[in-house]
Structure formats: structure tokens, C-alpha cells
Enzyme design. Structure first.
Site, PDB file in Angstrom:
ATOM      1  N   ILE A  87       0.891  -1.154   0.000  1.00  0.00           N
ATOM      2  CA  ILE A  87       0.000   0.000   0.000  1.00  0.00           C
ATOM      3  C   ILE A  87       0.928   1.202   0.000  1.00  0.00           C
ATOM      4  O   ILE A  87       1.610   1.480   0.992  1.00  0.00           O
ATOM      5  CB  ILE A  87      -0.941   0.026   1.233  1.00  0.00           C
ATOM      6  CG1 ILE A  87      -1.832  -1.230   1.248  1.00  0.00           C
ATOM      7  CG2 ILE A  87      -1.823   1.260   1.219  1.00  0.00           C
ATOM      8  CD1 ILE A  87      -1.306  -2.341   2.082  1.00  0.00           C
ATOM      9  N   HIS A  88       0.995   1.896  -1.136  1.00  0.00           N
ATOM     10  CA  HIS A  88       1.959   2.985  -1.340  1.00  0.00           C
ATOM     11  C   HIS A  88       1.191   4.302  -1.355  1.00  0.00           C
ATOM     12  O   HIS A  88       0.448   4.577  -2.299  1.00  0.00           O
ATOM     13  CB  HIS A  88       2.697   2.774  -2.661  1.00  0.00           C
ATOM     14  CG  HIS A  88       3.902   3.623  -2.822  1.00  0.00           C
ATOM     15  ND1 HIS A  88       3.839   4.963  -3.134  1.00  0.00           N
ATOM     16  CD2 HIS A  88       5.216   3.325  -2.698  1.00  0.00           C
ATOM     17  CE1 HIS A  88       5.064   5.446  -3.211  1.00  0.00           C
ATOM     18  NE2 HIS A  88       5.923   4.466  -2.942  1.00  0.00           N
ATOM     19  N   VAL A  89       1.355   5.136  -0.336  1.00  0.00           N
ATOM     20  CA  VAL A  89       0.574   6.364  -0.203  1.00  0.00           C
ATOM     21  C   VAL A  89       1.246   7.504  -0.961  1.00  0.00           C
ATOM     22  O   VAL A  89       2.296   8.009  -0.564  1.00  0.00           O
ATOM     23  CB  VAL A  89       0.375   6.745   1.277  1.00  0.00           C
ATOM     24  CG1 VAL A  89      -0.497   7.988   1.392  1.00  0.00           C
ATOM     25  CG2 VAL A  89      -0.238   5.581   2.051  1.00  0.00           C
TER      26      VAL A  89
END
Length: 168
Positions: A87-89
Site C-alpha cells: 500500500i503505497h501512499v
């Protein structure tokens, strides 16, 4: 007796199919529409993305936190079936060196769908990075038998289904 004490003898149910939920409120988008070729050309793997409307990022699946980047902009989760999700914000948020990000978990933590992972300042990301979009990528695609998109467009964190994965 020893088997009961140490949990041996318990039959663990093998999970082979899992639903991956949205990690944020916002709009679902195809990974190929993410404005970064590393994600859009699927160099890191298959997945989907969410353009967030709030900075609360939650776990999209039940599993274990296997990585939290020191800059707090990305989290790796191994699901119960062994699928590894990133999960890359935001995009180019690594350059913010953690500014505007608060992690609520650490490596080794067990998480359930909807558990808080990260809180981020979307306005600061808009100012200092190239995009707020959140790619959700399967890092070990060789473990995936099939992936079916749920077809959702509006996302609610921890509630909206993004896709269903069947592990090999």
C-alpha cells in the site's frame, strides 16, 4: 497435553480466496491510469489504485505487517493466504522523509480489515509530492491464481471491495 499447550494438533484452515478492500475513502482507478510508469506499467506487479479523499489509510486485508517504510509512506502486508500487498501512499512521497505521515502499526503487527495503518496530510502531499494516489500492488504475483476486480468506482475505507484474489 503438550499439543494443547503449544497449539499443536490444531488444524489450520488454508485460506485460498480473499477479498481486498479499499484502504482509503476516495475514487477507485485502474493501475494503468496511475501517473507513474513504475505502477502504471505494472513493473512492481498487478493491482489497483485509489485517489483518496481523506488521509486515513486502513488495512485492506487481514494479515501481518511485514514492512513499514521508515518514511511511513508505504506498508507491506502478507495476507492470510500468503499474498503480499504493498500500500503505497502517494507518488514520490518517499522524498518527504516521513513529513506529514503518522504510522499506527509496526512490523510484525497482526491487522484486520479496517485497522488504521497510516494517517497522512493530503494537503502537504499535494504540495510536496507529485500525486496523492494510493497504488495497492500484489508484490508476489507468482502466488496468485486469479484476481477479479469488483468494479467499484467509489471507495469507502475498509468497506468497498476492490478485488478478489485466489491464491495458487
Amino acid at each position: 497435553m503438550l499439543k494443547k499447550l503449544f497449539g499443536m494438533g490444531k488444524i489450520q484452515e488454508k485460506v485460498t480466496e480473499e477479498v481486498i478492500y479499499s484502504p482509503a475513502d476516495g475514487t477507485v482507478m485502474d493501475l494503468s491510469d496511475v501517473p507513474d510508469p513504475v505502477f502504471s506499467q505494472k513493473m512492481m506487479g498487478e493491482g489497483i489504485a485509489v485517489e483518496p479523499s481523506s488521509g486515513e489509510i486502513v488495512s485492506p486485508a487481514e494479515g501481518e505487517v511485514i514492512q513499514i517504510f521508515h518514511t511511513k509512506h508505504a506498508v507491506g502486508i502478507r495476507t492470510r493466504s500468503g499474498i503480499e500487498l504493498l500500500i503505497h501512499v502517494g507518488l514520490e512521497t518517499v522524498n518527504m522523509n516521513g513529513e506529514g505521515f503518522t504510522a499506527h502499526i509496526k512490523e510484525g503487527d497482526k491487522v484486520k480489515v479496517g485497522d488504521p495503518l497510516i494517517t497522512c496530510d493530503l494537503e502537504l502531499i499535494k504540495e510536496k509530492a507529485s500525486s496523492t494516489v494510493i497504488p495497492i500492488v500484489i508484490m508476489n504475483g507468482e502466488a496468485v491464481g486469479s484476481m477479479v476486480s469488483a468494479g467499484e468506482k467509489a471507495a469507502r475505507k475498509g468497506e468497498s471491495k476492490l478485488f478478489t484474489i485466489k491464491a495458487k
